[in-house]
Write a protein that holds these residues in place. Structure first.
Motif, PDB file in Angstrom:
ATOM      1  N   ILE A 122     -14.014  48.028  47.593  1.00  0.00           N
ATOM      2  CA  ILE A 122     -13.184  46.899  48.010  1.00  0.00           C
ATOM      3  C   ILE A 122     -13.872  45.575  47.690  1.00  0.00           C
ATOM      4  O   ILE A 122     -13.252  44.640  47.176  1.00  0.00           O
ATOM      5  N   ASN A 123     -15.160  45.505  47.945  1.00  0.00           N
ATOM      6  CA  ASN A 123     -15.894  44.274  47.662  1.00  0.00           C
ATOM      7  C   ASN A 123     -15.991  44.000  46.159  1.00  0.00           C
ATOM      8  O   ASN A 123     -16.006  42.837  45.743  1.00  0.00           O
ATOM      9  N   ALA A 124     -16.023  45.051  45.342  1.00  0.00           N
ATOM     10  CA  ALA A 124     -16.048  44.857  43.880  1.00  0.00           C
ATOM     11  C   ALA A 124     -14.739  44.216  43.413  1.00  0.00           C
ATOM     12  O   ALA A 124     -14.744  43.331  42.544  1.00  0.00           O
ATOM     13  N   VAL A 125     -13.631  44.648  43.971  1.00  0.00           N
ATOM     14  CA  VAL A 125     -12.340  44.050  43.622  1.00  0.00           C
ATOM     15  C   VAL A 125     -12.304  42.589  44.078  1.00  0.00           C
ATOM     16  O   VAL A 125     -11.896  41.704  43.320  1.00  0.00           O
ATOM     17  N   ALA A 126     -12.761  42.332  45.278  1.00  0.00           N
ATOM     18  CA  ALA A 126     -12.784  40.958  45.793  1.00  0.00           C
ATOM     19  C   ALA A 126     -13.669  40.069  44.922  1.00  0.00           C
ATOM     20  O   ALA A 126     -13.306  38.922  44.622  1.00  0.00           O
ATOM     21  N   HIS A 127     -14.804  40.597  44.488  1.00  0.00           N
ATOM     22  CA  HIS A 127     -15.711  39.821  43.633  1.00  0.00           C
ATOM     23  C   HIS A 127     -15.037  39.503  42.289  1.00  0.00           C
ATOM     24  O   HIS A 127     -15.139  38.366  41.793  1.00  0.00           O
ATOM     25  N   ALA A 128     -14.351  40.479  41.706  1.00  0.00           N
ATOM     26  CA  ALA A 128     -13.651  40.242  40.433  1.00  0.00           C
ATOM     27  C   ALA A 128     -12.603  39.145  40.601  1.00  0.00           C
ATOM     28  O   ALA A 128     -12.448  38.286  39.724  1.00  0.00           O
ATOM     29  N   GLN A 129     -11.918  39.150  41.734  1.00  0.00           N
ATOM     30  CA  GLN A 129     -10.926  38.105  41.992  1.00  0.00           C
ATOM     31  C   GLN A 129     -11.583  36.734  42.121  1.00  0.00           C
ATOM     32  O   GLN A 129     -11.099  35.755  41.562  1.00  0.00           O
ATOM     33  N   GLN A 130     -12.682  36.689  42.852  1.00  0.00           N
ATOM     34  CA  GLN A 130     -13.374  35.408  43.052  1.00  0.00           C
ATOM     35  C   GLN A 130     -13.897  34.854  41.737  1.00  0.00           C
ATOM     36  O   GLN A 130     -13.923  33.636  41.537  1.00  0.00           O
ATOM     37  N   MET A 173     -13.091  37.636  50.017  1.00  0.00           N
ATOM     38  CA  MET A 173     -13.797  37.806  51.257  1.00  0.00           C
ATOM     39  C   MET A 173     -14.344  39.229  51.323  1.00  0.00           C
ATOM     40  O   MET A 173     -13.625  40.197  51.163  1.00  0.00           O
ATOM     41  N   ALA A 174     -15.592  39.357  51.554  1.00  0.00           N
ATOM     42  CA  ALA A 174     -16.247  40.655  51.593  1.00  0.00           C
ATOM     43  C   ALA A 174     -15.946  41.384  52.895  1.00  0.00           C
ATOM     44  O   ALA A 174     -15.793  40.788  53.947  1.00  0.00           O
ATOM     45  N   VAL A 175     -15.838  42.712  52.778  1.00  0.00           N
ATOM     46  CA  VAL A 175     -15.669  43.568  53.946  1.00  0.00           C
ATOM     47  C   VAL A 175     -17.056  44.001  54.390  1.00  0.00           C
ATOM     48  O   VAL A 175     -17.889  44.370  53.562  1.00  0.00           O
ATOM     49  N   ARG A 176     -17.297  43.952  55.668  1.00  0.00           N
ATOM     50  CA  ARG A 176     -18.601  44.367  56.200  1.00  0.00           C
ATOM     51  C   ARG A 176     -18.453  45.676  56.940  1.00  0.00           C
ATOM     52  O   ARG A 176     -17.432  45.935  57.580  1.00  0.00           O
ATOM     53  N   ARG A 177     -19.473  46.474  56.848  1.00  0.00           N
ATOM     54  CA  ARG A 177     -19.476  47.742  57.567  1.00  0.00           C
ATOM     55  C   ARG A 177     -19.407  47.473  59.070  1.00  0.00           C
ATOM     56  O   ARG A 177     -20.021  46.548  59.567  1.00  0.00           O
ATOM     57  N   SER A 178     -18.632  48.300  59.754  1.00  0.00           N
ATOM     58  CA  SER A 178     -18.413  48.111  61.185  1.00  0.00           C
ATOM     59  C   SER A 178     -18.265  49.467  61.853  1.00  0.00           C
ATOM     60  O   SER A 178     -17.893  50.453  61.213  1.00  0.00           O
ATOM     61  N   SER A 179     -18.498  49.520  63.137  1.00  0.00           N
ATOM     62  CA  SER A 179     -18.313  50.760  63.888  1.00  0.00           C
ATOM     63  C   SER A 179     -16.851  51.206  63.875  1.00  0.00           C
ATOM     64  O   SER A 179     -16.553  52.368  64.144  1.00  0.00           O
ATOM     65  N   VAL A 180     -15.940  50.323  63.521  1.00  0.00           N
ATOM     66  CA  VAL A 180     -14.522  50.666  63.416  1.00  0.00           C
ATOM     67  C   VAL A 180     -14.315  51.797  62.407  1.00  0.00           C
ATOM     68  O   VAL A 180     -13.415  52.615  62.541  1.00  0.00           O
ATOM     69  N   PHE A 181     -15.187  51.849  61.381  1.00  0.00           N
ATOM     70  CA  PHE A 181     -15.049  52.847  60.330  1.00  0.00           C
ATOM     71  C   PHE A 181     -15.704  54.179  60.671  1.00  0.00           C
ATOM     72  O   PHE A 181     -15.632  55.119  59.900  1.00  0.00           O
ATOM     73  N   GLU A 182     -16.358  54.274  61.802  1.00  0.00           N
ATOM     74  CA  GLU A 182     -17.062  55.498  62.192  1.00  0.00           C
ATOM     75  C   GLU A 182     -16.140  56.423  62.977  1.00  0.00           C
ATOM     76  O   GLU A 182     -15.392  55.974  63.829  1.00  0.00           O
ATOM     77  N   LEU A 183     -16.217  57.714  62.677  1.00  0.00           N
ATOM     78  CA  LEU A 183     -15.392  58.700  63.361  1.00  0.00           C
ATOM     79  C   LEU A 183     -16.222  59.718  64.131  1.00  0.00           C
ATOM     80  O   LEU A 183     -15.681  60.660  64.678  1.00  0.00           O
ATOM     81  N   GLY A 184     -17.530  59.562  64.116  1.00  0.00           N
ATOM     82  CA  GLY A 184     -18.379  60.504  64.819  1.00  0.00           C
ATOM     83  C   GLY A 184     -18.726  61.728  64.003  1.00  0.00           C
ATOM     84  O   GLY A 184     -19.244  62.706  64.532  1.00  0.00           O
ATOM     85  N   ILE A 185     -18.418  61.711  62.711  1.00  0.00           N
ATOM     86  CA  ILE A 185     -18.749  62.813  61.808  1.00  0.00           C
ATOM     87  C   ILE A 185     -19.659  62.232  60.732  1.00  0.00           C
ATOM     88  O   ILE A 185     -19.200  61.504  59.846  1.00  0.00           O
TER      89      ILE A 185
END
Length: 85
Positions: free
Chosen positions: A27-35, A1-13
């Protein structure tokens, strides 16, 4: 399952945004290798991911401390938990 960019990852910097995107790509490269059942690539991908995470965590923590960012303590606590072991 791919991780999508989200505002959760933003810190204001802004300088932190690009490394977070790179983290998501790792992270998505590892998930792709698994799939694809490409098990030979997974250990090295995970090792690279860990090294990148350690480097970026130290960099971000330093920036946050210098900026006196209000989430500095929480970031350090979360990072210590996630990067342990």
């Amino acid at each position: 399952m791919a991780v999508r960019r989200s505002s959760v990852f933003e810190l204001g910097i802004p300088v932190i945004g690009s490394p977070h995107q790179r983290s998501i790509e790792h992270i998505n490269a590892v998930a792709h290798a698994q799939q694809e059942h490409n098990n030979d690539d997974i250990p090295s991908a995970l090792d690279g991911r860990r090294e990148y995470s350690l480097s970026q965590f130290a960099f971000k923590q330093s920036l946050m401390e210098n900026a006196r960012h209000p989430l500095t303590h929480g970031h350090k606590k979360m990072g210590s938990y996630l990067l342990a072991g």
